[in-house]
Enzyme design. Structure first.
Site, PDB file in Angstrom:
ATOM      1  N   HIS A 125       5.506   6.816  -0.950  1.00 24.69           N
ATOM      2  CA  HIS A 125       6.301   5.629  -1.289  1.00 24.69           C
ATOM      3  C   HIS A 125       5.504   4.377  -0.941  1.00 24.69           C
ATOM      4  O   HIS A 125       4.629   4.414  -0.085  1.00 24.69           O
ATOM      5  CB  HIS A 125       7.618   5.622  -0.507  1.00 24.69           C
ATOM      6  CG  HIS A 125       7.424   5.431   0.963  1.00 24.69           C
ATOM      7  ND1 HIS A 125       7.074   6.467   1.807  1.00 24.69           N
ATOM      8  CD2 HIS A 125       7.499   4.320   1.745  1.00 24.69           C
ATOM      9  CE1 HIS A 125       6.954   6.000   3.037  1.00 24.69           C
ATOM     10  NE2 HIS A 125       7.195   4.698   3.037  1.00 24.69           N
ATOM     11  N   HIS A 146       0.833  -1.201   0.000  1.00 23.06           N
ATOM     12  CA  HIS A 146       0.000   0.000   0.000  1.00 23.06           C
ATOM     13  C   HIS A 146       0.870   1.254   0.000  1.00 23.06           C
ATOM     14  O   HIS A 146       2.088   1.168   0.179  1.00 23.06           O
ATOM     15  CB  HIS A 146      -0.882   0.009   1.254  1.00 23.06           C
ATOM     16  CG  HIS A 146      -0.067   0.104   2.497  1.00 23.06           C
ATOM     17  ND1 HIS A 146       0.444  -1.019   3.127  1.00 23.06           N
ATOM     18  CD2 HIS A 146       0.374   1.160   3.213  1.00 23.06           C
ATOM     19  CE1 HIS A 146       1.154  -0.638   4.158  1.00 23.06           C
ATOM     20  NE2 HIS A 146       1.138   0.679   4.244  1.00 23.06           N
TER      21      HIS A 146
HETATM   22  P1  2AM Z   1       6.510   2.464   5.904  1.00 20.66           P
HETATM   23  O1  2AM Z   1       5.923   1.604   4.852  1.00 20.66           O
HETATM   24  O2  2AM Z   1       7.442   3.484   5.372  1.00 20.66           O
HETATM   25  O3  2AM Z   1       7.061   1.695   7.076  1.00 20.66           O
HETATM   26  C1  2AM Z   1       1.613   1.044   8.439  1.00 20.66           C
HETATM   27  O4  2AM Z   1       2.569   0.912   9.440  1.00 20.66           O
HETATM   28  C2  2AM Z   1       2.023   2.088   7.440  1.00 20.66           C
HETATM   29  O5  2AM Z   1       2.171   3.367   8.075  1.00 20.66           O
HETATM   30  C3  2AM Z   1       3.339   1.803   6.739  1.00 20.66           C
HETATM   31  O6  2AM Z   1       3.174   2.038   5.361  1.00 20.66           O
HETATM   32  C4  2AM Z   1       4.310   2.800   7.347  1.00 20.66           C
HETATM   33  O7  2AM Z   1       5.272   3.310   6.472  1.00 20.66           O
HETATM   34  C5  2AM Z   1       3.401   3.947   7.713  1.00 20.66           C
HETATM   35  N1  2AM Z   1       3.941   4.777   8.801  1.00 20.66           N
HETATM   36  C6  2AM Z   1       4.126   6.102   8.745  1.00 20.66           C
HETATM   37  N2  2AM Z   1       4.576   6.577   9.906  1.00 20.66           N
HETATM   38  C7  2AM Z   1       4.703   5.521  10.722  1.00 20.66           C
HETATM   39  C8  2AM Z   1       5.141   5.370  12.069  1.00 20.66           C
HETATM   40  N3  2AM Z   1       5.529   6.400  12.819  1.00 20.66           N
HETATM   41  N4  2AM Z   1       5.169   4.132  12.586  1.00 20.66           N
HETATM   42  C9  2AM Z   1       4.784   3.077  11.843  1.00 20.66           C
HETATM   43  N5  2AM Z   1       4.348   3.151  10.575  1.00 20.66           N
HETATM   44  C10 2AM Z   1       4.297   4.371  10.018  1.00 20.66           C
END
Ligand code: 2AM
Length: 186
Positions: A134, A52
Site C-alpha cells: 500500500h 512511497h
Molecule cells: P505506513 O505508510 O503504513 O505507515 C516509514 O515509516 C514506512 O515504513 C511507512 O511507509 C510505514 O508504513 C512503514 N512501516 C511498516 N512498519 C512500520 C512500523 N512498525 N513502524 C513505522 N513504520 C512502519
C-alpha cells in the site's frame, strides 16, 4: 559523566526501510490522489516527496549495518513490473488512507519475499505481519473514502531503494541511501 561517556561511545542509529519510490510522473499522480482524499476525508496529506510503498521496515538500525544491508539488497533477484493502483481504503486502527493494487503482481510479491528472506537470513528481526502492499496518502483521516475502486494509476517499477527516515521540526524527511535496479522484463 559516566552516562555521557556511554552515550558518546554508542553507535548512532538510522531508522531504515526498503521501499519502491515513484518516478516524478507517478509521484504527481499519487499526490493528486492524496489531495483529493484529503479534501474528502480530512487529515494530513502526505507531502509529494514522501510518497512511497514500503517493502520491508527495519526500524532503528546501527549505522555500521548499512554496508551489510547493501550487500543483502545487491543479492536480490527481482524483475521489473507494472503496478496498477486501482483501490483506495482506510485503516481504522491508525486512521491512514492508502492506495494499492487489487491484483498484486507476482513480481512484486516475489521481490518482497526474496528481500524479506534474505534480510531474515542475515539476522534482521522483521515484524511477522504479512506483506500488504500500500501507499499511504493521508494520515489522521476523519472519515473513510466513499469509493473503494478508482481508475488505475499505472506505476512502472524498475528499481527498489533503501531509505533513512529522519525527523525534523518540518516532519519526516526520507533520504535514499541505496538504489538497486530490477531486471527488465524480456
Ligand atoms: P505506513 O505508510 O503504513 O505507515 C516509514 O515509516 C514506512 O515504513 C511507512 O511507509 C510505514 O508504513 C512503514 N512501516 C511498516 N512498519 C512500520 C512500523 N512498525 N513502524 C513505522 N513504520 C512502519
Amino acid at each position: 559523566m559516566a552516562e555521557a561517556a556511554a552515550d558518546a561511545g554508542r553507535a548512532p542509529n538510522l531508522r531504515l526501510f526498503f521501499a519502491l519510490w515513484p518516478d516524478a510522473a507517478t509521484r504527481a499522480g499519487l499526490h493528486a490522489r492524496a489531495r483529493a482524499l484529503h479534501s474528502e476525508c480530512g487529515g494530513r496529506a502526505m507531502r509529494r516527496d514522501t510518497i512511497h510503498l514500503t517493502l520491508a521496515f527495519l526500524g532503528e538500525t546501527p549505522v555500521r549495518q548499512v554496508e551489510r544491508l547493501r550487500a543483502v539488497a545487491a543479492g536480490v533477484q527481482g524483475e521489473g513490473f507494472a503496478l496498477d493502483l486501482d483501490r483506495v481504503g482506510s485503516w481504522h486502527r491508525n486512521r491512514i488512507l492508502w492506495t494499492g493494487p487489487s491484483m498484486v503482481p507476482p513480481a512484486l510479491a516475489a521481490l518482497a519475499q526474496d528481500l524479506e528472506g534474505r534480510l531474515r537470513a542475515d539476522g534482521c528481526a522483521l515484524e511477522a505481519r504479512a506483506f500488504s502492499p500500500h501507499v499511504t496518502l493521508v494520515r489522521n483521516a476523519h472519515a473513510a473514502p466513499r469509493e473503494a475502486q478508482l481508475a488505475p494509476l499505472r506505476w512502472t517499477v524498475g528499481s527498489f531503494v533503501l531509505v533513512a527516515s529522519e525527523l525534523s521540526a518540518a516532519g519526516a524527511h526520507y533520504r535514499t541511501i541505496g538504489r538497486w535496479p530490477l531486471k527488465r522484463r524480456g
